[in-house]
Scaffold this motif. Sequence first.
Motif, mmCIF file in Angstrom:
data_model
loop_
_atom_site.group_PDB
_atom_site.id
_atom_site.type_symbol
_atom_site.label_atom_id
_atom_site.label_comp_id
_atom_site.label_asym_id
_atom_site.label_seq_id
_atom_site.Cartn_x
_atom_site.Cartn_y
_atom_site.Cartn_z
ATOM 1 N N VAL A 149 -8.865 0.398 -10.870
ATOM 2 C CA VAL A 149 -8.486 0.709 -9.490
ATOM 3 C C VAL A 149 -9.651 0.580 -8.512
ATOM 4 O O VAL A 149 -9.457 0.682 -7.299
ATOM 5 C CB VAL A 149 -7.895 2.135 -9.377
ATOM 6 N N VAL B 249 5.850 -0.558 -8.386
ATOM 7 C CA VAL B 249 5.406 -1.786 -7.727
ATOM 8 C C VAL B 249 6.166 -2.946 -8.343
ATOM 9 O O VAL B 249 6.003 -3.260 -9.526
ATOM 10 C CB VAL B 249 3.890 -1.995 -7.895
ATOM 11 N N LEU C 201 -1.582 -3.167 -4.301
ATOM 12 C CA LEU C 201 -0.918 -2.660 -5.489
ATOM 13 C C LEU C 201 -0.384 -3.787 -6.363
ATOM 14 O O LEU C 201 0.051 -4.840 -5.861
ATOM 15 C CB LEU C 201 0.201 -1.702 -5.095
ATOM 16 N N SER D 228 0.839 -1.209 0.000
ATOM 17 C CA SER D 228 0.000 0.000 0.000
ATOM 18 C C SER D 228 0.868 1.251 0.000
ATOM 19 O O SER D 228 2.009 1.240 0.483
ATOM 20 C CB SER D 228 -0.894 0.022 1.242
ATOM 21 N N ASP E 297 0.324 -1.052 -11.719
ATOM 22 C CA ASP E 297 0.051 0.270 -11.148
ATOM 23 C C ASP E 297 1.282 1.177 -11.202
ATOM 24 O O ASP E 297 1.201 2.358 -10.856
ATOM 25 C CB ASP E 297 -0.397 0.143 -9.690
ATOM 26 N N THR E 298 2.407 0.624 -11.635
ATOM 27 C CA THR E 298 3.626 1.411 -11.744
ATOM 28 C C THR E 298 3.440 2.545 -12.737
ATOM 29 O O THR E 298 3.084 2.323 -13.893
ATOM 30 C CB THR E 298 4.798 0.521 -12.186
ATOM 31 N N MET F 191 -3.851 3.772 -1.797
ATOM 32 C CA MET F 191 -3.733 2.721 -2.800
ATOM 33 C C MET F 191 -3.373 1.420 -2.087
ATOM 34 O O MET F 191 -2.319 1.332 -1.448
ATOM 35 C CB MET F 191 -2.663 3.077 -3.826
ATOM 36 N N ARG G 7 -9.719 -0.938 -4.834
ATOM 37 C CA ARG G 7 -8.358 -0.935 -4.282
ATOM 38 C C ARG G 7 -7.893 0.456 -3.892
ATOM 39 O O ARG G 7 -7.110 0.601 -2.949
ATOM 40 C CB ARG G 7 -7.374 -1.517 -5.310
ATOM 41 N N PHE G 8 -8.356 1.459 -4.607
ATOM 42 C CA PHE G 8 -7.944 2.844 -4.355
ATOM 43 C C PHE G 8 -9.118 3.605 -3.742
ATOM 44 O O PHE G 8 -10.281 3.355 -4.076
ATOM 45 C CB PHE G 8 -7.538 3.534 -5.656
ATOM 46 N N VAL H 245 5.347 6.014 -8.551
ATOM 47 C CA VAL H 245 4.993 4.796 -7.825
ATOM 48 C C VAL H 245 5.557 3.611 -8.601
ATOM 49 O O VAL H 245 5.290 3.478 -9.796
ATOM 50 C CB VAL H 245 3.465 4.663 -7.677
#
Length: 119
Positions: A62, A117, A84, A15, A88-89, A81, A65-66, A115
């Motif tokens: 999303v 991941v 992940l 997260s 989501d990068t 978030m 999750r978001f 971000v």
Amino acid sequence: QFVESGGGYVQPGGSLRLSCAASGFTMEYYNIAWFRQAPGEDREKILCSTSRGRGTNYEDSVKGRFAISRDNAKNTEYLQMNSLKPEDTAIYYCAAVSSCTTLIPLDSWGQGTQVTVSS
């Protein structure tokens, strides 16, 4: 003007909480959208909150999750978030937009926050 922060490196399933701090205007009176841009991809909208807290719509990628929250006293919106995934990068941006349908930015883009991941 917006300043995004809070990005970083996280493992899949982890997260992060991003912040979007506004200056020069009162955020709650505007429609605020979050976008992201992955390497080699176009910038895409992931969610948009209508002014005065009337509601938020999330893209399917999303949804669940978001989640958005807002601190009007700090003139800041937060993007929590969870769960992940590597996909989501991206660099994440927030912007005041004309509406959650037309999505025309009302100001120049901020620097965004990265971000990543990855395991």
